[in-house]
Design an enzyme around this catalytic site. Structure first.
Site, PDB file in Angstrom:
ATOM      1  N   TYR A  53       0.828  -1.215   0.000  1.00 22.21           N
ATOM      2  CA  TYR A  53       0.000   0.000   0.000  1.00 22.21           C
ATOM      3  C   TYR A  53       0.861   1.264   0.000  1.00 22.21           C
ATOM      4  O   TYR A  53       0.441   2.299  -0.540  1.00 22.21           O
ATOM      5  CB  TYR A  53      -1.009  -0.024   1.152  1.00 22.21           C
ATOM      6  CG  TYR A  53      -2.141  -0.980   0.854  1.00 22.21           C
ATOM      7  CD1 TYR A  53      -3.147  -0.617  -0.045  1.00 22.21           C
ATOM      8  CD2 TYR A  53      -2.176  -2.255   1.387  1.00 22.21           C
ATOM      9  CE1 TYR A  53      -4.159  -1.503  -0.382  1.00 22.21           C
ATOM     10  CE2 TYR A  53      -3.176  -3.154   1.060  1.00 22.21           C
ATOM     11  CZ  TYR A  53      -4.178  -2.763   0.180  1.00 22.21           C
ATOM     12  OH  TYR A  53      -5.168  -3.640  -0.160  1.00 22.21           O
ATOM     13  N   ARG A  56       1.434   1.936  -3.605  1.00 19.43           N
ATOM     14  CA  ARG A  56       0.224   2.460  -4.245  1.00 19.43           C
ATOM     15  C   ARG A  56       0.011   3.929  -3.847  1.00 19.43           C
ATOM     16  O   ARG A  56      -0.368   4.764  -4.637  1.00 19.43           O
ATOM     17  CB  ARG A  56      -1.036   1.680  -3.824  1.00 19.43           C
ATOM     18  CG  ARG A  56      -1.021   0.174  -3.992  1.00 19.43           C
ATOM     19  CD  ARG A  56      -1.231  -0.244  -5.430  1.00 19.43           C
ATOM     20  NE  ARG A  56      -0.048  -0.044  -6.237  1.00 19.43           N
ATOM     21  CZ  ARG A  56       1.084  -0.752  -6.138  1.00 19.43           C
ATOM     22  NH1 ARG A  56       1.200  -1.722  -5.263  1.00 19.43           N
ATOM     23  NH2 ARG A  56       2.107  -0.489  -6.911  1.00 19.43           N
ATOM     24  N   VAL A  88     -10.133   3.637  -3.735  1.00 20.16           N
ATOM     25  CA  VAL A  88      -9.525   4.070  -2.482  1.00 20.16           C
ATOM     26  C   VAL A  88      -8.670   5.321  -2.705  1.00 20.16           C
ATOM     27  O   VAL A  88      -8.130   5.878  -1.748  1.00 20.16           O
ATOM     28  CB  VAL A  88      -8.704   2.925  -1.831  1.00 20.16           C
ATOM     29  CG1 VAL A  88      -9.600   1.740  -1.519  1.00 20.16           C
ATOM     30  CG2 VAL A  88      -7.530   2.496  -2.711  1.00 20.16           C
ATOM     31  N   HIS A 104     -14.904   1.100  -0.224  1.00 26.51           N
ATOM     32  CA  HIS A 104     -13.789   0.181   0.050  1.00 26.51           C
ATOM     33  C   HIS A 104     -12.643   0.836   0.810  1.00 26.51           C
ATOM     34  O   HIS A 104     -11.529   0.325   0.814  1.00 26.51           O
ATOM     35  CB  HIS A 104     -13.275  -0.427  -1.271  1.00 26.51           C
ATOM     36  CG  HIS A 104     -14.296  -1.312  -1.936  1.00 26.51           C
ATOM     37  ND1 HIS A 104     -14.236  -1.679  -3.255  1.00 26.51           N
ATOM     38  CD2 HIS A 104     -15.409  -1.912  -1.429  1.00 26.51           C
ATOM     39  CE1 HIS A 104     -15.273  -2.467  -3.541  1.00 26.51           C
ATOM     40  NE2 HIS A 104     -15.996  -2.616  -2.456  1.00 26.51           N
ATOM     41  N   GLY A 170     -16.826   3.113 -15.105  1.00 26.52           N
ATOM     42  CA  GLY A 170     -15.515   2.464 -14.959  1.00 26.52           C
ATOM     43  C   GLY A 170     -15.443   1.373 -13.917  1.00 26.52           C
ATOM     44  O   GLY A 170     -14.469   1.299 -13.169  1.00 26.52           O
ATOM     45  N   THR A 171     -16.451   0.520 -13.892  1.00 25.71           N
ATOM     46  CA  THR A 171     -16.379  -0.625 -12.986  1.00 25.71           C
ATOM     47  C   THR A 171     -16.813  -1.882 -13.711  1.00 25.71           C
ATOM     48  O   THR A 171     -17.759  -1.848 -14.497  1.00 25.71           O
ATOM     49  CB  THR A 171     -17.231  -0.422 -11.702  1.00 25.71           C
ATOM     50  OG1 THR A 171     -17.290  -1.655 -10.977  1.00 25.71           O
ATOM     51  CG2 THR A 171     -18.642   0.066 -11.996  1.00 25.71           C
TER      52      THR A 171
END
Ligand code: OAD
Length: 231
Positions: A53, A56, A88, A104, A170-171
């Site tokens: 993470y 990211r 996120v 999320h 966009g999913t």
């Protein structure tokens, strides 16, 4: 004022340089999802998870919103807009949208591992072993991992059940409970699906307007249409 609920996924941030999930064959930046995005992965190797993470987050620091995010800010000038994002990242915030529900979690926040109510902003990009909450427990990323509850889903259901129009952007609609949200939209409410892959995506309702375009092109188009048909 009419209410528009927008469900976004990784695709809206793709043109800002943030990789989507399923376009990478189940690997996230070369990692097995089970190792870096599950409670079991965290138990097994928290340092690896934190590092994943951190990387990211480091990339995310530089990212800027694109025309898709910005068009949603324009929409707020004409409608009550609620954004429910699976992302996120903080690109809706950076763009200037007002009402954002992160289903999320948020990568720029950390959370206590003994008290989930203790949530902190992360300055910069690093969260490390031995960074602790005020009660002394290790901090973890404030992310909903696979197998964990989605605490914001109930408020998201309430919002979509009250929508006058829904935009899905966009999913891949592959991950529940987020993918099931559209099923709670009123039956007479128009649904727009904006995704380059729109024609191959399954939406659990009829009469979906599918716009097979990238977010930077399709979102401004739909926003313009909604604004010009407002009255
Ligand atoms: P996916 O990676 O599953 O899907 C990304 C979608 O974006 C695909 O349908 C692509 O066609 C589309 N896409 C690609 N480029 C695009 C562009 N320029 N403009 C618009 N769309 C584009 O991502 P999500 O559906 O967001 O969960 O994934 C859902 C959840 O799965 C994520 O929130 C994450 C992951 O597991 C957690 O982190 C808990």
């Amino acid at each position: 004022m009419k209410k528009i609920v927008v469900l976004t996924g990784a695709g809206i941030s793709a043109e800002s340089g943030i990789a989507t999930f399923r376009d990478a064959n189940g690997l996230w930046e070369g990692h097995d999802v089970m190792e870096v995005a599950t409670p079991e992965g965290w138990q097994a190797n928290p340092a690896l998870v934190l590092e994943f993470y951190n990387q990211r987050r480091k990339n995310g620091l530089e990212a800027q919103p694109n025309a898709g995010h910005l068009a949603l800010v324009e929409l707020e000038k004409h409608f009550e807009v609620e954004i429910i994002t699976q992302n996120v990242d903080n690109l809706h915030e950076k763009a200037g949208s007002s009402n954002i529900i992160h289903l999320h979690g948020e990568i720029f926040k950390s959370r206590s591992t003994i008290d989930s109510g203790l949530i902190y902003d992360i300055e910069g990009w690093e969260l490390n072993m031995e960074d602790t909450c005020e009660k002394g427990s290790q901090l973890r990323p404030h992310i909903v991992w696979f197998g964990e509850d989605v605490p914001m889903i109930e408020v998201a259901v309430e919002k979509i059940a009250d929508a006058d129009a829904v935009l899905i952007i966009g999913t891949s609609l592959a991950v529940y409970p987020a993918a099931g949200l559209v099923g709670y939209a009123p039956s007479d409410c128009p649904v727009y699906l904006i995704d380059p892959n729109a024609n191959d995506l399954t939406v659990i309702r009829d009469n979906v307007h599918k716009i097979a375009e990238k977010g930077s092109v399709g979102v401004p188009k739909v926003v313009e249409e909604l604004i010009s048909n407002k009255n």
